[in-house]
Design a protein around this motif. Structure first.
Motif, mmCIF file in Angstrom:
data_model
loop_
_atom_site.group_PDB
_atom_site.id
_atom_site.type_symbol
_atom_site.label_atom_id
_atom_site.label_comp_id
_atom_site.label_asym_id
_atom_site.label_seq_id
_atom_site.Cartn_x
_atom_site.Cartn_y
_atom_site.Cartn_z
ATOM 1 N N LEU A 87 -24.539 24.445 -31.415
ATOM 2 C CA LEU A 87 -23.850 23.355 -32.096
ATOM 3 C C LEU A 87 -24.632 22.885 -33.323
ATOM 4 C CD1 LEU A 87 -22.564 21.244 -29.063
ATOM 5 C CD2 LEU A 87 -21.223 22.706 -30.593
ATOM 6 N N ILE A 88 -25.940 22.797 -33.184
ATOM 7 C CA ILE A 88 -26.777 22.426 -34.337
ATOM 8 C C ILE A 88 -26.653 23.485 -35.432
ATOM 9 C CG2 ILE A 88 -29.165 22.120 -35.117
ATOM 10 C CD1 ILE A 88 -29.718 20.795 -32.390
ATOM 11 N N TRP A 89 -26.644 24.749 -35.025
ATOM 12 C CA TRP A 89 -26.532 25.848 -35.987
ATOM 13 C C TRP A 89 -25.194 25.754 -36.741
ATOM 14 C CZ3 TRP A 89 -23.272 30.118 -36.418
ATOM 15 C CH2 TRP A 89 -23.701 31.119 -37.305
ATOM 16 N N GLU A 98 -26.285 27.293 -49.252
ATOM 17 C CA GLU A 98 -26.470 28.751 -49.331
ATOM 18 C C GLU A 98 -26.209 29.369 -47.963
ATOM 19 O OE1 GLU A 98 -30.036 29.941 -51.252
ATOM 20 O OE2 GLU A 98 -30.036 28.197 -52.550
ATOM 21 N N ARG A 99 -24.991 29.698 -47.731
ATOM 22 C CA ARG A 99 -24.598 30.205 -46.424
ATOM 23 C C ARG A 99 -25.121 31.608 -46.156
ATOM 24 N NH1 ARG A 99 -18.476 27.869 -46.252
ATOM 25 N NH2 ARG A 99 -19.114 25.709 -46.020
ATOM 26 N N ILE A 104 -28.610 35.218 -42.916
ATOM 27 C CA ILE A 104 -29.645 36.268 -42.827
ATOM 28 C C ILE A 104 -30.838 35.764 -42.027
ATOM 29 C CG2 ILE A 104 -31.279 37.629 -44.169
ATOM 30 C CD1 ILE A 104 -29.107 37.820 -46.343
ATOM 31 N N ILE A 105 -31.308 34.556 -42.356
ATOM 32 C CA ILE A 105 -32.448 33.996 -41.627
ATOM 33 C C ILE A 105 -32.091 33.792 -40.156
ATOM 34 C CG2 ILE A 105 -33.901 31.942 -41.410
ATOM 35 C CD1 ILE A 105 -33.824 31.740 -44.460
ATOM 36 N N VAL A 108 -32.151 37.181 -38.378
ATOM 37 C CA VAL A 108 -33.534 37.654 -38.161
ATOM 38 C C VAL A 108 -34.170 36.889 -37.006
ATOM 39 C CG1 VAL A 108 -35.827 37.740 -39.186
ATOM 40 C CG2 VAL A 108 -33.854 38.495 -40.510
ATOM 41 N N LEU A 109 -34.022 35.572 -37.008
ATOM 42 C CA LEU A 109 -34.589 34.769 -35.918
ATOM 43 C C LEU A 109 -33.964 35.138 -34.577
ATOM 44 C CD1 LEU A 109 -34.893 31.232 -37.538
ATOM 45 C CD2 LEU A 109 -36.736 32.803 -36.929
ATOM 46 N N LEU A 110 -32.680 35.354 -34.564
ATOM 47 C CA LEU A 110 -32.000 35.761 -33.338
ATOM 48 C C LEU A 110 -32.500 37.125 -32.868
ATOM 49 C CD1 LEU A 110 -29.811 34.767 -31.400
ATOM 50 C CD2 LEU A 110 -28.171 36.096 -32.709
ATOM 51 N N ALA A 111 -32.712 38.047 -33.811
ATOM 52 C CA ALA A 111 -33.217 39.379 -33.468
ATOM 53 C C ALA A 111 -34.631 39.302 -32.906
ATOM 54 C CB ALA A 111 -33.176 40.278 -34.692
#
Length: 139
Positions: A87-89, A98-99, A104-105, A108-111
């Motif tokens: 929900l925060i995301w 800048e969507r 992308i960030i 990467v964090l999820l990966a």
């Protein structure tokens, strides 16, 4: 030499025989009681062994159940945290300029986070399994 009267000897022998029969009867009763006590002791020993095995099994099952409950609570907390973070995301995604950079960030964090989380959970489960085997072996 005078011989003792035969009546006195017969009475003495009769009394001795009656005393001997009485002592033999008491000895037979004592041996019968001893045999019954031995059977009762063996029965008590068997029940004690059964209770010992049952208590060990109960302890192992209680430990396993406690760990399963801990795992369930952990999964619930992870689910709640995941929903809140999602929900925060979404809120950040909606209100950020800048969507593409944000996506992308986030990817990467999820990966990075997902494999680390998966490895941590796998490691924790292996430790639980090893402890439960140790608990079962101690029975």
């Amino acid at each position: 030499m005078t011989a003792p009267p035969p009546n006195g000897d017969a009475q003495a022998i009769g009394r001795l025989r009656a005393d001997l029969d009485g002592a033999m009867g008491v000895m037979r009763d004592n041996m019968r009681n001893m045999a019954e006590r031995d059977v009762q002791l063996q029965d008590l020993e068997g029940k004690s062994n059964t209770l010992h095995v049952a208590s060990g099994t109960f302890s192992a099952h209680a430990t396993r159940l406690r760990k399963e409950q801990e795992w369930q609570r952990c999964k619930t907390r992870l689910a709640i945290i995941s929903v809140v973070l999602f929900l925060i995301w979404i809120l950040i995604f909606i209100f950020i300029g800048e969507r593409m950079t944000f996506l992308i960030i986030s990817a990467v964090l999820l990966a990075i986070i997902l494999p680390l989380t998966w490895c941590g959970i796998r490691h924790w489960r292996q430790q639980e399994d090893q402890e439960s085997f140790r608990d079962v072996d101690s029975i």
